[in-house]
Write a protein that holds these residues in place. Structure first.
Motif, mmCIF file in Angstrom:
data_model
loop_
_atom_site.group_PDB
_atom_site.id
_atom_site.type_symbol
_atom_site.label_atom_id
_atom_site.label_comp_id
_atom_site.label_asym_id
_atom_site.label_seq_id
_atom_site.Cartn_x
_atom_site.Cartn_y
_atom_site.Cartn_z
ATOM 1 N N SER A 1 3.404 -6.751 4.196
ATOM 2 C CA SER A 1 3.256 -5.461 3.524
ATOM 3 C C SER A 1 4.429 -5.206 2.577
ATOM 4 C CB SER A 1 3.148 -4.347 4.558
ATOM 5 O OG SER A 1 2.926 -3.096 3.932
ATOM 6 N N GLY B 1 0.809 3.496 -6.467
ATOM 7 C CA GLY B 1 0.367 4.522 -7.399
ATOM 8 C C GLY B 1 1.486 5.184 -8.171
ATOM 9 N N ARG C 1 1.064 9.891 -3.246
ATOM 10 C CA ARG C 1 0.354 9.312 -2.105
ATOM 11 C C ARG C 1 -0.732 8.379 -2.611
ATOM 12 N NH1 ARG C 1 1.463 14.587 -0.308
ATOM 13 N NH2 ARG C 1 2.474 14.672 1.735
ATOM 14 N N ASN C 2 -0.815 7.213 -2.015
ATOM 15 C CA ASN C 2 -1.854 6.265 -2.393
ATOM 16 C C ASN C 2 -2.068 5.265 -1.269
ATOM 17 O OD1 ASN C 2 -3.685 5.544 -4.583
ATOM 18 N ND2 ASN C 2 -2.552 3.630 -4.747
ATOM 19 N N ARG C 3 -3.305 5.024 -0.888
ATOM 20 C CA ARG C 3 -3.664 4.006 0.106
ATOM 21 C C ARG C 3 -2.900 4.181 1.425
ATOM 22 N NH1 ARG C 3 -6.023 -0.631 -2.926
ATOM 23 N NH2 ARG C 3 -5.513 -1.959 -1.152
ATOM 24 N N GLY C 4 -2.657 5.425 1.825
ATOM 25 C CA GLY C 4 -1.942 5.698 3.059
ATOM 26 C C GLY C 4 -0.439 5.550 2.961
ATOM 27 N N LEU C 5 0.074 5.251 1.776
ATOM 28 C CA LEU C 5 1.517 5.095 1.549
ATOM 29 C C LEU C 5 2.054 6.335 0.840
ATOM 30 C CD1 LEU C 5 1.241 1.430 0.263
ATOM 31 C CD2 LEU C 5 2.183 2.122 2.485
ATOM 32 N N TYR D 1 -0.303 -0.634 -8.601
ATOM 33 C CA TYR D 1 -1.636 -0.617 -8.006
ATOM 34 C C TYR D 1 -1.660 -0.048 -6.590
ATOM 35 C CZ TYR D 1 -6.227 -2.220 -6.503
ATOM 36 O OH TYR D 1 -7.495 -2.278 -6.011
ATOM 37 N N HIS D 2 -0.729 -0.461 -5.741
ATOM 38 C CA HIS D 2 -0.786 -0.067 -4.335
ATOM 39 C C HIS D 2 -0.069 1.254 -4.064
ATOM 40 C CE1 HIS D 2 -1.524 -4.438 -4.279
ATOM 41 N NE2 HIS D 2 -2.388 -4.114 -3.340
ATOM 42 N N GLY E 1 4.781 0.349 4.675
ATOM 43 C CA GLY E 1 3.820 -0.255 5.571
ATOM 44 C C GLY E 1 4.578 -1.119 6.568
ATOM 45 N N THR F 1 4.637 -3.854 -1.435
ATOM 46 C CA THR F 1 5.147 -2.550 -1.852
ATOM 47 C C THR F 1 6.521 -2.619 -2.506
ATOM 48 O OG1 THR F 1 5.943 -2.187 0.420
ATOM 49 C CG2 THR F 1 3.790 -1.277 -0.161
#
Length: 260
Positions: free
Chosen positions: A76, A17, A49-53, A14-15, A71, A80
Motif C-alpha cells: 500500500s 486524489g 478523501r479518496n478510496r478510503g484514504l 489517482y489513489h 493504508g 500512496t
C-alpha cells in the motif's frame, strides 16, 4: 506536481486524489489518526478523501505540513507514498511515519516509543525497489531529532528506545512464528522499509532530497512485558497517548527544519 513514476491522471493523483503536497510529510496507516491530527493540531486545514484514504494539508507552528494515511502494509505504501512525493513541488522533503507496532523485547511496555535506526527485513517489497541486498536505515539526523523529541514529550509510563525494528508483510503470521530470528530487534511493524527504499530510489533517480524517519508506539506486546510502571503512577488515557504521539511527530518535523 512532478511526475516520475506515478500514472499521468491529470491534475490529481489517482489513489489519494490530491493535487499538491507540502514538503513536511507525516503519515499513519489509520485515517482516524490523520483526522485527529488535523482536528487538534493543524490550522487552515484542507482535507482530501479518496478510496478510503485521507490527506490533510495545513500549518503547524508556521510549518507547511501534509499528513496522509498510507493504508496498511508495504504494498500500500508503494502506491500512496510516491503520489505524495510527486505531488510536492519542493525537492527538499521530510517523511515521518507515526505508527504502531508490536513489542519484541521484555523491557518494553505499552505505549513506549520505538525510534527506528535500521530495519530487519522480513518483507520483499523494499528489495524489489532497491535490489536484493538493500538495507533500510533511517536518516541519521532525523533519527536523532525524533529520539530527543520523544524523550522531551514523554508521558507517565512511557520510555523512548532506539534501535532495529522489523518490517513484515504478514504481521499476524510472523508474530506467531519463531521470534528468535529477530534477535535484539525492538518491535515489529509493516511499512518503514518502503519509506527508506522510496527515499533512496528518488534520491538516485530524481532531484529529490528526502529524509525519512520512523516513530512507532507499542500498541501490544508480542512477548511478555517485564516493564513495571513507577509506583503510584497512573497511565494516561489512550486518547492522551494518541495525541502525544502525533504531537511528538509534528514537533520532530519542526525541530528538523530548525536545524537548517
Amino acid at each position: 506536481m512532478q511526475r516520475y513514476m506515478t500514472f499521468d491522471t491529470g491534475d490529481k493523483m489517482y489513489h489519494l486524489g490530491i493535487k499538491r503536497a507540502n514538503p513536511n510529510v507525516i503519515s499513519g496507516g489509520d485515517p482516524d489518526r490523520i483526522q485527529r491530527l488535523a482536528d487538534n493540531f493543524l490550522e487552515g486545514v484542507e482535507l482530501v478523501r479518496n478510496r478510503g484514504l485521507l490527506t490533510a494539508h495545513g500549518m503547524y507552528q508556521d510549518l507547511r505540513v501534509t499528513a496522509f494515511s498510507t493504508g496498511m502494509g508495504p504494498a500500500s505504501v508503494c502506491i500512496t507514498l510516491p503520489e505524495v512525493i510527486e505531488a510536492c513541488d519542493d525537492d527538499d522533503m521530510l517523511l515521518l511515519r507515526i505508527g504502531t507496532g508490536g513489542g519484541l523485547q521484555p523491557q518494553l511496555g505499552q505505549a513506549h516509543y520505538l525510534v527506528t535506526d535500521d530495519v530487519l527485513h522480513d518483507e520483499s517489497t523494499s528489495r524489489k525497489i532497491m535490489g536484493s541486498t538493500y538495507q533500510a536505515r533511517a536518516s541519521e539526523d532525523f533519527r536523532d531529532v525524533i529520539l530527543s523529541t520523544a524523550n522531551a514529550n514523554l508521558l507517565v509510563g512511557q520510555e523512548a528506545h532506539v534501535g532495529q525494528t522489523v518490517v513484515t508483510d504478514i504481521i499476524y503470521f510472523d508474530a506467531d512464528g519463531d521470534l528468535s530470528r529477530y534477535g535484539d530487534a525492538l518491535g515489529m511493524s509493516m511499512e518503514f522499509s518502503v519509506f527508506c527504499a522510496l527515499r533512496d530510489w528518488y534520491k538516485a533517480n530524481t532531484p529529490k532530497q528526502i529524509q525519512a524517519g520512523n516513530l512507532l508506539r507499542v500498541s501490544n506486546m508480542i512477548v511478555p512485558s517485564e516493564y513495571k510502571l513507577p509506583e503510584g503512577a497512573t497511565l494516561p488515557s489512550s486518547e492522551e497517548v494518541e495525541l502525544a504521539h502525533i504531537k511528538t511527530g509534528l514537533d520532530s518535523l519542526v525541530r528538523m527544519r530548525q536545524l537548517e
